[in-house]
Design an enzyme around this catalytic site. Structure first.
Site, short mmCIF file in Angstrom:
data_model
loop_
_atom_site.label_atom_id
_atom_site.label_comp_id
_atom_site.label_asym_id
_atom_site.label_seq_id
_atom_site.Cartn_x
_atom_site.Cartn_y
_atom_site.Cartn_z
N THR A 173 2.13 -1.27 15.31
CA THR A 173 1.88 0.17 15.44
C THR A 173 1.35 0.44 16.84
O THR A 173 0.30 -0.08 17.22
CB THR A 173 0.85 0.60 14.39
OG1 THR A 173 1.35 0.22 13.12
CG2 THR A 173 0.63 2.10 14.41
N LYS A 224 5.01 6.69 12.13
CA LYS A 224 4.06 5.74 11.54
C LYS A 224 2.65 6.35 11.46
O LYS A 224 2.00 6.31 10.41
CB LYS A 224 4.06 4.46 12.37
CG LYS A 224 3.00 3.44 12.00
CD LYS A 224 3.23 2.85 10.62
CE LYS A 224 2.03 2.08 10.14
NZ LYS A 224 2.05 0.70 10.31
N PHE A 239 -0.94 7.62 -4.39
CA PHE A 239 -2.09 7.79 -3.49
C PHE A 239 -2.97 8.97 -3.88
O PHE A 239 -3.51 9.67 -3.03
CB PHE A 239 -1.62 7.86 -2.02
CG PHE A 239 -1.36 6.48 -1.48
CD1 PHE A 239 -0.34 5.71 -2.02
CD2 PHE A 239 -2.15 5.93 -0.49
CE1 PHE A 239 -0.11 4.41 -1.58
CE2 PHE A 239 -1.94 4.63 -0.04
CZ PHE A 239 -0.91 3.87 -0.60
N CYS A 297 -5.02 -0.78 8.50
CA CYS A 297 -4.17 0.27 9.08
C CYS A 297 -4.77 1.67 9.08
O CYS A 297 -4.93 2.27 10.15
CB CYS A 297 -2.84 0.31 8.35
SG CYS A 297 -1.76 -1.01 8.84
N ARG A 315 -11.17 -6.02 6.06
CA ARG A 315 -11.34 -5.10 7.19
C ARG A 315 -11.58 -3.66 6.68
O ARG A 315 -10.83 -3.16 5.87
CB ARG A 315 -10.13 -5.16 8.12
CG ARG A 315 -10.17 -6.40 9.00
CD ARG A 315 -8.94 -6.53 9.84
NE ARG A 315 -7.81 -6.99 9.06
CZ ARG A 315 -6.59 -7.17 9.57
NH1 ARG A 315 -6.35 -6.89 10.83
NH2 ARG A 315 -5.60 -7.61 8.80
C1 UDX Z 1 -1.21 0.83 4.53
C2 UDX Z 1 0.07 1.66 4.35
O1 UDX Z 1 0.23 2.01 2.98
C3 UDX Z 1 1.28 0.91 4.86
O2 UDX Z 1 2.45 1.72 4.73
C4 UDX Z 1 0.98 0.63 6.33
O3 UDX Z 1 2.02 0.20 7.03
C5 UDX Z 1 -0.24 -0.29 6.43
O4 UDX Z 1 -1.34 0.42 5.88
P1 UDX Z 1 -2.47 -1.15 3.29
O5 UDX Z 1 -3.52 -0.98 4.32
O6 UDX Z 1 -1.99 -2.51 2.98
O7 UDX Z 1 -1.15 -0.32 3.68
O8 UDX Z 1 -3.04 -0.54 1.94
P2 UDX Z 1 -2.75 0.69 0.99
O9 UDX Z 1 -2.22 0.21 -0.29
O10 UDX Z 1 -2.00 1.77 1.67
O11 UDX Z 1 -4.25 1.21 0.73
C6 UDX Z 1 -5.09 1.62 1.81
C7 UDX Z 1 -6.45 2.00 1.29
O12 UDX Z 1 -6.40 3.19 0.51
C8 UDX Z 1 -7.11 0.95 0.39
O13 UDX Z 1 -8.48 0.87 0.71
C9 UDX Z 1 -6.90 1.48 -1.00
O14 UDX Z 1 -7.84 1.03 -1.93
C10 UDX Z 1 -7.03 2.98 -0.75
N1 UDX Z 1 -6.35 3.81 -1.74
C11 UDX Z 1 -4.99 3.78 -1.86
C12 UDX Z 1 -7.09 4.65 -2.56
O15 UDX Z 1 -8.33 4.71 -2.48
N2 UDX Z 1 -6.43 5.45 -3.44
C13 UDX Z 1 -5.08 5.44 -3.58
O16 UDX Z 1 -4.56 6.21 -4.40
C14 UDX Z 1 -4.34 4.58 -2.77
#
Ligand code: UDX
Length: 437
Positions: A121, A207, A252, A263, A331
């Site tokens: 990114t 992104k 989400f 991320c 992280r």
């Molecule tokens: C994210 C993006 O989804 C992905 O497309 C990108 O390229 C990298 O970053 P990731 O960091 O692996 O992926 O986790 P993700 O599943 O998106 O969750 C991110 C955070 O949001 C987590 O802390 C998760 O617990 C939180 N979350 C997610 C919520 O609190 N509620 C939700 O409904 C979804």
């Protein structure tokens, strides 16, 4: 097609191994010799479900190899993906030194046409900066630049790669488009390719915009959860009904202790920086950062409320340290903030996780009164309160009868709303959750 992937971190490894799975001949490059040695022996330095098996498969099919030698790796390969880290600098901007160092090395070592593709990114305008570096160092090299941001979620990265909602490709000429369309055609056999082509700047922005939007969606539902608690509503019903509106969508919309990971927090800071540099006011995204920061602290207040007394001296079992389930990544994990604050407030923290204990020990080394337990029930034993912070399935399936035999207090605070409230209460526990009375 022969593909070079530079950077064997999370993004580079998952992408490289998945490119091999769909039939390409992949060479992964990293400057860390010990990492390369391990990968050559089939040892993966990260935890990602299914990746080890896929690597074994690719190795036996002789579709993947690992090396520190970029020059050799690039021979016979037109497509060179840059997938090195872009960690966050102190001012919130993305640190581009690794990306630019790689661009320099490509320019020095490439002998024929290269399509240089950023997977990491990167801030808007990076494509142009890479082109300048390459041109300055090797004016005779024929090359193109492209952007192909990754959207891989940790824990389900293989499925995200193999079955993407869309693949984003930013290009500036037909040749690059042709190469990338060939690479991804293997993903969409017998189906319409879900590849979106744009210019490079737009691809870079897609992104950031996607991650900022998802982070905003999470913060929105977290604030609605607070409102539900205050007025007596139920956020589970609220988010379900909201999600049925196809304009909103169900994903989400799970409230929790705040978003973390490698991320979202980094990307929204980076997008704010890009906006600042270009005199654009992104007040909405700014407030998401504030909301998420406050969220983690607010969870500690909820712990105090659930205890019904001061935190000092209490034994608190913290179930889950990773920023989400199915990863060892801590992280920006809400758990790290919660555990450190509990420790500072004088609690005795008994922490457990399925994958993230080692990482947490290092991260939280300066904090006192934290014990780590591989076994969930050993963490729970004798606790005044059980707090579920990460949604590992094992916590959803908690054996409540067993818990009753090892704690007197029988209080559970479920920051992920994964337990069945009725069952927990019927089992004789006080149950506290998010966004429910
Ligand atoms: C994210 C993006 O989804 C992905 O497309 C990108 O390229 C990298 O970053 P990731 O960091 O692996 O992926 O986790 P993700 O599943 O998106 O969750 C991110 C955070 O949001 C987590 O802390 C998760 O617990 C939180 N979350 C997610 C919520 O609190 N509620 C939700 O409904 C979804």
């Amino acid at each position: 097609m022969k593909i070079t992937v530079i950077g064997s971190g999370y993004v580079g490894l998952v992408s490289g191994i998945c490119f091999a799975k769909i039939g390409h001949e992949v060479v992964c490059v990293d400057n860390d010799q010990s990492k390369i040695d391990k990968l050559n022996q089939g040892i993966i330095p990260i935890y990602e479900p299914g990746l080890k098996e896929l690597l074994e498969e690719a190795k036996s099919a002789q579709k993947i190899s690992f090396t520190t030698d970029l020059e050799a790796a690039m021979q016979g390969s037109q497509a060179v993906f840059i997938a090195v880290g872009t960690p966050q600098d102190e001012d919130g901007s993305a640190n581009m030194s690794y990306v630019f160092a790689v661009a320099k090395e490509i320019a020095q070592k490439a002998q024929d046409y290269k399509l240089i593709i950023t997977k990491s990114t990167v801030p808007v305008g990076t494509g142009g900066k890479i082109a300048k570096i390459v041109k300055d160092i090797n004016p005779n090299l024929e090359f193109s630049i492209a952007s192909n941001p990754e959207f891989l979620r940790e824990g389900v990265a293989i499925d995200d790669f193999m079955n993407p909602d869309r693949v984003v490709v930013g290009v500036e000429d037909e040749k690059s488009k042709e190469i990338l369309s060939q690479i991804y055609s293997n993903l969409f056999v017998n189906e319409e390719p879900r590849v979106v082509y744009s210019d490079i700047t737009t691809a870079e922005l897609i992104k950031y915009a996607s991650n900022s939007f998802l982070a905003t969606k999470i913060s929105f539902i977290n604030e609605m959860a607070d409102l539900c608690e205050a007025v007596g509503g139920d956020v589970k019903q609220l988010s379900y009904a909201m999600g049925l509106d196809t304009r909103i969508g169900e994903k989400f919309l799970n409230p929790g202790p705040g978003f973390g990971g490698s991320c979202f927090p980094k990307d929204i800071m980076a997008v704010l920086n890009i906006a600042k540099e270009n005199d654009v006011n992104l007040s909405l995204i700014n407030s998401v950062i504030t909301s998420n920061k406050h969220r983690k602290v607010h969870m500690v207040e909820k712990i105090k409320d659930a205890l019904g007394s001061e935190i000092a001296g209490k034994k608190i079992a913290v179930l889950g340290l990773a920023f989400k389930a199915n990863t060892d990544d801590i992280r920006y994990s809400p758990a790290t903030v919660i555990v450190s604050q509990l420790s500072q407030k004088g609690a005795k923290v008994a922490a457990t996780d399925l994958q993230a204990i080692e990482n947490s020990k290092q991260e939280l080394a300066e904090f006192d009164n934290i014990t780590y337990h591989e076994d969930t029930y050993s963490a729970i034993e004798g606790s005044d309160l059980i707090v579920i912070v990460t949604e590992w399935k094992i916590y959803k399936d908690l054996d409540l009868e067993k818990v009753k035999t090892i704690t007197k207090a029988r209080k559970i605070l479920d920051l992920r709303n994964i337990l069945d409230a009725k069952k927990v209460k019927e089992a004789g526990f006080e149950y506290y959750s998010i966004g429910q009375k």
